[in-house]
Scaffold this active site. Sequence first.
Site, PDB file in Angstrom:
ATOM      1  N   GLY A 267     -70.416  11.568  34.765  1.00  0.00           N
ATOM      2  CA  GLY A 267     -71.138  11.316  35.992  1.00  0.00           C
ATOM      3  C   GLY A 267     -70.634  10.154  36.823  1.00  0.00           C
ATOM      4  O   GLY A 267     -71.190   9.871  37.892  1.00  0.00           O
TER       5      GLY A 267
ATOM      6  N   ASP B  74     -62.598  18.427  31.954  1.00  0.00           N
ATOM      7  CA  ASP B  74     -64.010  18.170  32.231  1.00  0.00           C
ATOM      8  C   ASP B  74     -64.763  19.490  32.170  1.00  0.00           C
ATOM      9  O   ASP B  74     -64.443  20.416  32.917  1.00  0.00           O
ATOM     10  CB  ASP B  74     -64.148  17.544  33.620  1.00  0.00           C
ATOM     11  CG  ASP B  74     -65.566  17.067  33.904  1.00  0.00           C
ATOM     12  OD1 ASP B  74     -66.495  17.554  33.240  1.00  0.00           O
ATOM     13  OD2 ASP B  74     -65.730  16.222  34.792  1.00  0.00           O
TER      14      ASP B  74
ATOM     15  N   GLY C 155     -67.627  10.008  38.200  1.00  0.00           N
ATOM     16  CA  GLY C 155     -66.726  10.484  39.244  1.00  0.00           C
ATOM     17  C   GLY C 155     -65.277  10.572  38.833  1.00  0.00           C
ATOM     18  O   GLY C 155     -64.391  10.507  39.699  1.00  0.00           O
ATOM     19  N   LYS C 156     -65.007  10.750  37.530  1.00  0.00           N
ATOM     20  CA  LYS C 156     -63.607  10.837  37.077  1.00  0.00           C
ATOM     21  C   LYS C 156     -62.872  11.988  37.754  1.00  0.00           C
ATOM     22  O   LYS C 156     -61.741  11.835  38.212  1.00  0.00           O
ATOM     23  CB  LYS C 156     -63.545  11.042  35.559  1.00  0.00           C
ATOM     24  CG  LYS C 156     -64.070   9.926  34.725  1.00  0.00           C
ATOM     25  CD  LYS C 156     -63.793  10.146  33.253  1.00  0.00           C
ATOM     26  CE  LYS C 156     -64.379  11.443  32.733  1.00  0.00           C
ATOM     27  NZ  LYS C 156     -65.837  11.452  32.733  1.00  0.00           N
ATOM     28  N   THR C 157     -63.514  13.167  37.795  1.00  0.00           N
ATOM     29  CA  THR C 157     -62.843  14.341  38.360  1.00  0.00           C
ATOM     30  C   THR C 157     -62.511  14.122  39.827  1.00  0.00           C
ATOM     31  O   THR C 157     -61.403  14.434  40.280  1.00  0.00           O
ATOM     32  CB  THR C 157     -63.720  15.593  38.180  1.00  0.00           C
ATOM     33  OG1 THR C 157     -63.908  15.843  36.789  1.00  0.00           O
ATOM     34  CG2 THR C 157     -63.071  16.808  38.818  1.00  0.00           C
ATOM     35  N   SER C 158     -63.451  13.592  40.574  1.00  0.00           N
ATOM     36  CA  SER C 158     -63.209  13.359  42.008  1.00  0.00           C
ATOM     37  C   SER C 158     -62.076  12.361  42.222  1.00  0.00           C
ATOM     38  O   SER C 158     -61.202  12.568  43.069  1.00  0.00           O
ATOM     39  CB  SER C 158     -64.488  12.861  42.680  1.00  0.00           C
ATOM     40  OG  SER C 158     -65.499  13.839  42.612  1.00  0.00           O
TER      41      SER C 158
ATOM     42  N   THR D 119     -72.637  16.495  36.478  1.00  0.00           N
ATOM     43  CA  THR D 119     -72.165  16.222  35.115  1.00  0.00           C
ATOM     44  C   THR D 119     -73.291  15.781  34.186  1.00  0.00           C
ATOM     45  O   THR D 119     -73.397  16.295  33.069  1.00  0.00           O
ATOM     46  CB  THR D 119     -71.036  15.183  35.144  1.00  0.00           C
ATOM     47  OG1 THR D 119     -69.950  15.711  35.917  1.00  0.00           O
ATOM     48  CG2 THR D 119     -70.536  14.895  33.746  1.00  0.00           C
TER      49      THR D 119
END
Length: 605
Positions: free
Chosen positions: A18, A45, A20-23, A514
């Site tokens: 949550g 993820d 924001g790793k993916t972003s 997430t």
Amino acid sequence: MRFLADAPRFLFFTGKGGVGKTSIACASAVRLAEAGASVLLVSTDPASNVGQVFGVSIGNTVTPIAAVPGLSALEIDPEQAAEQYRERIVGPVRGLLPAAEVATIEEQLSGACTTEIASFNEFTDLLTDAAWTAAYDHILFDTAPTGHTIRLLQLPGSWSDFLTEGTGDASCLGPLSGLEKQRVVYADAVAALANPARTRLVLVARAQGSTLREAARTQAELAAIGMQRQHLVVNGILPARAHPGAGSGTATPAGAAADPLFAAIRAREQQALAEIPEGLRSAPTDYVELKSTNMVGLAALRGLLEPEVVSAPVAAAVDMAVPGAPLSALVDEIEAGGHGLVMLMGKGGVGKTTLAAAIAVSLAERGLPVHLTTTDPAAHLDDTLAGGLPHLTVSRIDPAVEIAAYTERVMRTKGAQLDAQGQAMLREDLRSPCTEEIAVFQAFSRVSREAKNTFVVMDTAPTGHTLLLLDATGSYHREVARQLGDGIRLTTPMMRLQDPEQTKVILVTLAETTPVLEAAELQDDLERAGITPWAWIVNNSIAAAAPTSPLLLERARNELPELEHVHEKRAPRLAVVPLLAEEPVGIPALLALAAERQPAPASVR
């Protein structure tokens, strides 16, 4: 963004769910590719929206992103990888070993460590295969293995023999069985991770004490195994102005600058950054402002690492009801039972401790005997609750003390007959996340027996995997039942958790993709252990807080699909707790938190 300056071939992005790793990883891949590099973005993820972001179906094959020349993406399904990994280990013994032993091995292979190691298997090819490294200037990984997993992979010895001899404990050793042939490949991969000329580790966090402390723990773990050069990215910080893009000469919409919720949250974030853990102070750090929209589409990704500029006026707001009940409705139902065990479960940083305290003080305020037990290290619980309210007893379980006692007990018993190498393996195994859950749960079990005559409210609980692992490897439930024989009434801790008349399990999450997915996975995990969650609480909801600034209004609108999903698909009971301007510290604030009769409607675009 300093973490992208002179970027090496490999970049790993890690952090709590949550944050924001993916972003951040997607935006970084786009920026590097548009600077002329050839880039492969790899995501493990489980909530990955990489395909949605780029408008293409990706999956487990390398897929060029047509809209961004030079960029390709690959999504590794962690559950699929874990299932294939389990079958490679269990398949050869299925039919040869008794069904009960096979079930025990499968349970040992069902936890988070298996998923990490299975995903790491996929990483190793990308880290060590010359064909891959020659094909791309940069390979970016969204979600990296923890220091614990890497340490396990570095240890010598035969994991298969160690496991099959039964010298391990309820733990994470199972995933490492049968890995001897991979040792050279793993050694090369770990060497690549530890080389700052080849790999940069990027810790992603939010400007919150809990996520910064988690990042500091990860930093220390990785530094202990030689990965010293790490960057910190603090994501989702509220900008200095309540309206994105509002600066000198830009009109701010009425009410935006005066939004007390916005001002309070920003002050809280700045305080958390001022008190950043010591281990992170020397790390190169970048700050990414919270954006008003979800990170879907190239335009959003291109703007993520830049200050947001809004040129068009924000649309008029309308009232929209937030699904779910107030927290007080759950307390009313709990009170009706007269006594019982109330366990709050969820990932770190979602507010379990605060909500457990709010439920406990609300019950005590109604004249009911309550024992609140927590693993929260925060002193304010001791200061404001211990002895501060009639009918309320407070205890704090110190995880470090419980882990030390548990580790000493296991080493004294199971470790006594091992050689030095076996003891090293067992001690490393006992450093796993499962050990803390098991040790703390044993302490909880001592307290839970009080729930026959009073209310016991527990903060922090083990996952269903850990509960099953305790039951499978220790055979506690079945062995006690066998020894007592037929006709003897027996209540074990596991039976107490499985009985909804005795235990109410409440899942706590946030209204973000997430965290909701992680809570849903926890629900599935618990149901596999025969434990059905009684309710969900969505905490810190902006949509329930009636903000007035355009930025928070847009964030509130983005919460509504998550709230609807939980309400319609997951939660038999749902309570929604609004994000508060002031943190609920102390008995009066906790009583106010649990006394809300209705969540406020949000004004949402």
